[in-house]
Write a protein that holds these residues in place. Structure first.
Motif, PDB file in Angstrom:
ATOM      1  N   ALA A 114       1.639  -2.226   0.466  1.00  0.00           N
ATOM      2  CA  ALA A 114       1.390  -3.632   0.141  1.00  0.00           C
ATOM      3  C   ALA A 114       2.239  -4.084  -1.048  1.00  0.00           C
ATOM      4  CB  ALA A 114      -0.095  -3.836  -0.150  1.00  0.00           C
ATOM      5  N   ARG A 115       2.435  -3.222  -2.026  1.00  0.00           N
ATOM      6  CA  ARG A 115       3.219  -3.589  -3.208  1.00  0.00           C
ATOM      7  C   ARG A 115       4.694  -3.762  -2.881  1.00  0.00           C
ATOM      8  NH1 ARG A 115       2.535   0.732  -5.790  1.00  0.00           N
ATOM      9  NH2 ARG A 115       4.623   1.618  -5.564  1.00  0.00           N
ATOM     10  N   ASP A 172      -4.028  -8.370   2.337  1.00  0.00           N
ATOM     11  CA  ASP A 172      -3.141  -9.110   1.444  1.00  0.00           C
ATOM     12  C   ASP A 172      -2.766 -10.428   2.104  1.00  0.00           C
ATOM     13  OD1 ASP A 172      -0.419  -8.990   2.841  1.00  0.00           O
ATOM     14  OD2 ASP A 172      -0.895  -6.851   2.752  1.00  0.00           O
ATOM     15  N   ASP A 173      -2.280 -11.367   1.275  1.00  0.00           N
ATOM     16  CA  ASP A 173      -1.873 -12.680   1.775  1.00  0.00           C
ATOM     17  C   ASP A 173      -0.359 -12.815   1.784  1.00  0.00           C
ATOM     18  OD1 ASP A 173      -1.476 -12.723  -0.909  1.00  0.00           O
ATOM     19  OD2 ASP A 173      -2.681 -14.529  -1.307  1.00  0.00           O
ATOM     20  N   GLY A 174       0.320 -11.720   2.046  1.00  0.00           N
ATOM     21  CA  GLY A 174       1.782 -11.716   2.091  1.00  0.00           C
ATOM     22  C   GLY A 174       2.322 -12.273   3.393  1.00  0.00           C
ATOM     23  N   ALA A 220      -6.477   0.931  11.942  1.00  0.00           N
ATOM     24  CA  ALA A 220      -6.012  -0.213  12.718  1.00  0.00           C
ATOM     25  C   ALA A 220      -5.428  -1.235  11.765  1.00  0.00           C
ATOM     26  CB  ALA A 220      -7.165  -0.824  13.518  1.00  0.00           C
ATOM     27  N   VAL A 221      -4.614  -2.136  12.329  1.00  0.00           N
ATOM     28  CA  VAL A 221      -3.982  -3.163  11.513  1.00  0.00           C
ATOM     29  C   VAL A 221      -3.988  -4.476  12.290  1.00  0.00           C
ATOM     30  CG1 VAL A 221      -1.675  -2.559  12.380  1.00  0.00           C
ATOM     31  CG2 VAL A 221      -1.909  -3.800  10.217  1.00  0.00           C
ATOM     32  N   GLU A 222      -4.231  -5.553  11.565  1.00  0.00           N
ATOM     33  CA  GLU A 222      -4.119  -6.903  12.090  1.00  0.00           C
ATOM     34  C   GLU A 222      -3.242  -7.689  11.133  1.00  0.00           C
ATOM     35  OE1 GLU A 222      -8.000  -8.500  12.448  1.00  0.00           O
ATOM     36  OE2 GLU A 222      -8.647  -7.105  14.026  1.00  0.00           O
ATOM     37  N   PHE A 232      -5.338  -3.787   6.863  1.00  0.00           N
ATOM     38  CA  PHE A 232      -5.448  -2.424   7.367  1.00  0.00           C
ATOM     39  C   PHE A 232      -6.901  -1.988   7.247  1.00  0.00           C
ATOM     40  CE2 PHE A 232      -0.965  -2.680   6.471  1.00  0.00           C
ATOM     41  CZ  PHE A 232      -0.370  -1.875   7.430  1.00  0.00           C
ATOM     42  N   THR A 233      -7.438  -1.330   8.287  1.00  0.00           N
ATOM     43  CA  THR A 233      -8.825  -0.854   8.291  1.00  0.00           C
ATOM     44  C   THR A 233      -8.831   0.633   8.583  1.00  0.00           C
ATOM     45  OG1 THR A 233      -9.630  -2.984   9.083  1.00  0.00           O
ATOM     46  CG2 THR A 233     -11.108  -1.091   9.308  1.00  0.00           C
ATOM     47  N   VAL A 234      -9.395   1.405   7.660  1.00  0.00           N
ATOM     48  CA  VAL A 234      -9.565   2.850   7.825  1.00  0.00           C
ATOM     49  C   VAL A 234     -11.050   3.111   8.074  1.00  0.00           C
ATOM     50  CG1 VAL A 234      -9.306   5.108   6.771  1.00  0.00           C
ATOM     51  CG2 VAL A 234      -7.584   3.346   6.350  1.00  0.00           C
ATOM     52  N   ASP A 235     -11.359   3.680   9.219  1.00  0.00           N
ATOM     53  CA  ASP A 235     -12.748   3.943   9.623  1.00  0.00           C
ATOM     54  C   ASP A 235     -12.961   5.454   9.617  1.00  0.00           C
ATOM     55  OD1 ASP A 235     -15.213   4.159  10.725  1.00  0.00           O
ATOM     56  OD2 ASP A 235     -14.803   2.978  12.524  1.00  0.00           O
ATOM     57  N   LEU A 236     -13.848   5.930   8.720  1.00  0.00           N
ATOM     58  CA  LEU A 236     -14.106   7.368   8.571  1.00  0.00           C
ATOM     59  C   LEU A 236     -15.591   7.649   8.804  1.00  0.00           C
ATOM     60  CD1 LEU A 236     -12.054   7.996   5.302  1.00  0.00           C
ATOM     61  CD2 LEU A 236     -11.383   8.659   7.622  1.00  0.00           C
TER      62      LEU A 236
END
Length: 498
Positions: free
Chosen positions: A383-384, A410-412, A463-465, A473-477
Motif C-alpha cells: 500500500a505504501r 486504501d483510497d489510492g 482476496a482483493v477487491e 485486501f482481506t486475509v481470512d484465518l
C-alpha cells in the motif's frame, strides 16, 4: 492355441454361446417330446396287448382241447402280427404261433420260442426281441388252468417315434439356423456402438499426447453415451477420460508455461542486481574519478540486499510449495497488526495510517508469528509503495468465535482491472519492465505471491477487491479459542492517535 481361442472377438463368443444355449434348449425340448410321446404310445400299445391277452385267454377257454391247442388263433378278430403261446404250469412254452395276413397262423421257430422263453410270467407287459419278427410287447395271462402268452409288434410305435425324431431334428436345425442368423444380425447391430467406442479409443491412442499441442481429441458420439446401456456407459466413461486427459494436458502446458516464465523472470530479476554489482565493481577496479567509492559500495550493498531478498522469497515459496510445516504457536493478531501498523507509520510518514479493531472474541490464531507478521508487513508495504503520499490506509482486525479477519483498505488509485485476476501470481507487477533504475522503482513481483502462499499454509484465504479510490485486501484465518483483555484493546487503540 487355447489362448488364441480365448481371445476370439466378443461377437463370435456371443454367437457361439447363444447357439449352444439354443441347441441345448432344442435338444431338451425334443428329448422331452420324444419321451412323452413314446410313453403315450407304449401305454396305448400295452392296453392293446392286455386286450389281446384277455381275448386269447377267452379263446383258449372256449377250446378245451389239448394243452398245446392254439386253434383259437384261427378265429377272426386277431390283429396281424399278433403272436400267442400256450404255457404249462412251469411257464414253459408248449406251442407258439403268429397271426399272418391272409394266411393261417404259422408256428414259431425254436429260436423265436427261445426268445419268448425268457419273459417273466408276472402279469406285466414286457419287451422282447423276436428273431425274424422284430420287437414285441408281450404279457402272460392265466385263468382256470389255462395260461396264454400274447404279444403285439412295436413296429408302428418305433416307426412313429423315429419319424418324430427325424422331424424334430430337421425343425431344430432349421430353427437353429434361423435363430443363429437373426442373433448374428442382432448382435452385430447391438455391438456397433461398442465398435465405435473402440474406434474412438484407437484414434485417441494414435494422437501424439507426448508432444505438441493436443486439442480437439475425438469423442464418442452422443448416441453412444446413453447410460441405459452398457456400451453407452463405456462411451460416457471414455468421453470423461478424454476430457480429463485434455484438461490434464492443458494444465501441464500451463504449468510448463508458468515454469518457463517463472525461470525467465527469476533469471532477469537476479541478472539485474548481478549486472549492477559487476558494473560498480568494474568502476571501482578502474579507479574512476567519476563516482565516489562510498556511493559505489552503497549501490553494491543495495543490489546485494535486493538479490538476497529475492533469493529468500524464492526459497520461501519453494518450501511452501513442498508443504514443509511452519512453526506453530498461538499468535495475538491484534498485537501483531498494531505493531506492523506502527512500523509502517514510521516508514511511510506521507500516508495516513489508521487501525480499527472489531473484536467479538480473542483475535488469536495458531500459526507462525514471523510469517504472519511478514504477511501484514508486505500488504502495508504494498500500500505504501503503490499509492501516492496522502493516501489513507485503514487496517482492520475482526474476530469471531472461529474466524479472524485482517482487512487492509486504501483510497489510492486502485489495481488495474487487467492485472487484478493475476495479482497473486508470481512475478506479477504493474510495471512490466524488468529494468530497475532505483530501489524504489518497484518490487520483483513476488510480494503478494509470498503473502498468498503463507496465508494458504495457515489454512486461510486471501482476496482483493479494487476500484479507483478503494482497494481492499482481506486475509481470512481460522481462529483459536482464547481470552481477550479489554485493557489491551485500549492500549492498541491508543496507537492510532497522531
Amino acid at each position: 492355441m487355447s489362448a488364441r481361442r480365448r481371445l476370439r472377438p466378443l461377437r463370435t463368443r456371443l454367437l457361439v454361446l447363444i447357439g449352444l444355449a439354443l441347441a441345448a434348449v432344442c435338444a431338451a425340448m425334443a428329448l422331452t417330446t420324444v419321451l412323452v410321446q413314446r410313453a403315450y404310445l407304449l401305454g396305448n400299445l400295452d392296453d392293446r396287448v392286455d386286450n389281446a391277452a384277455e381275448h386269447s385267454l377267452g379263446g383258449a377257454r372256449l377250446h378245451p382241447g389239448p394243452a398245446d391247442d392254439l386253434s383259437f388263433l384261427r378265429d377272426s378278430g386277431h390283429p396281424t402280427g399278433m403272436l400267442a403261446a400256450r404255457l404249462d404250469d412251469d411257464g414253459d412254452i408248449l406251442a407258439a404261433e403268429v397271426v399272418s395276413a391272409n394266411a393261417p397262423p404259422r408256428a414259431l421257430t425254436d429260436a423265436q420260442r427261445t426268445a419268448l422263453a425268457g419273459v417273466r410270467t408276472d402279469g406285466s407287459t414286457h419287451t422282447a426281441a423276436v428273431p425274424g419278427l422284430g420287437t414285441y410287447r408281450v404279457t402272460v395271462a392265466g385263468s382256470d388252468g389255462a395260461r396264454v402268452l400274447t404279444g403285439l409288434p412295436m413296429d408302428d410305435v418305433q416307426h412313429m417315434i423315429s419319424g418324430m425324431v427325424l422331424v424334430e431334428a430337421v425343425v431344430a436345425v432349421a430353427v437353429l439356423a434361423a435363430a443363429g442368423g437373426l442373433c448374428a444380425v442382432v448382435v452385430r447391430r447391438q455391438l456397433r456402438p461398442l465398435g465405435r467406442v473402440a474406434a474412438t479409443a484407437a484414434e485417441v491412442a494414435r494422437a501424439p499426447l507426448d508432444r505438441g499441442e493436443v486439442t480437439g481429441l475425438a469423442r464418442v458420439p452422443a448416441r453412444d453415451t446413453d447410460p441405459a446401456s452398457e456400451a453407452g456407459q463405456v462411451g460416457a466413461a471414455l468421453n470423461r477420460m478424454i476430457d480429463h486427459v485434455e484438461s490434464s494436458l492443458t494444465a501441464r502446458r500451463c504449468t510448463e508455461e508458468r515454469m518457463r516464465r517463472f525461470l525467465a523472470d527469476a533469471s532477469h530479476e537476479l541478472r539485474t542486481p548481478l549486472t549492477s554489482i559487476a558494473g560498480y565493481a568494474e568502476v571501482m577496479n578502474r579507479g574512476s574519478d567519476g563516482m565516489e567509492p562510498v556511493l559505489a559500495w552503497r549501490r553494491v550493498f543495495a543490489e546485494s540486499a535486493r538479490m538476497t531478498g529475492l533469493v529468500e522469497d524464492l526459497l520461501l515459496l519453494a518450501r511452501l510449495d513442498e508443504g514443509r510445516p511452519l512453526q506453530s504457536a498461538e499468535v495475538d493478531v491484534a498485537a501483531l497488526v498494531a505493531e506492523a501498523v506502527w512500523d509502517a507509520r514510521a516508514a511511510g510518514g506521507g500516508h495516513d495510517w489508521e487501525l480499527e479493531l472489531h473484536l467479538d472474541d480473542a483475535p488469536s490464531v495458531l500459526g507462525d508469528e514471523a510469517r504472519l507478521r511478514q504477511v501484514v508487513d508486505r500488504l502495508l508495504a504494498n500500500a505504501r509503495v503503490h499509492t501516492p503520499p496522502g493516501t489513507t490506509v485503514v487496517t482492520t482486525v475482526e474476530s469471531t468465535a472461529d474466524r479472524c479477519l485482517i482487512r487492509l483498505r486504501d483510497d489510492g488509485p486502485g489495481i488495474p482491472p487487467a492485472l487484478l485476476p493475476q495479482v497473486f501470481d508470481r512475478f506479477t507487477r504493474g510495471d512490466t519492465s524488468r529494468t530497475r533504475s532505483g530501489p524504489h522503482d518497484g518490487g520483483s513481483g513476488l510480494g503478494l505471491a509470498v503473502v498468498a502462499a503463507i496465508v494458504s499454509a495457515h489454512g486461510g484465504r486471501i482476496a482483493v477487491e479494487s476500484e479507483p479510490g478503494r482497494t481492499e485486501f482481506t486475509v481470512d484465518l481460522p481462529a483459536t479459542a482464547g481470552d481477550y483483555s479489554g485493557d489491551r484493546r485500549v492500549d492498541l487503540m491508543s496507537m492510532n492517535s497522531p
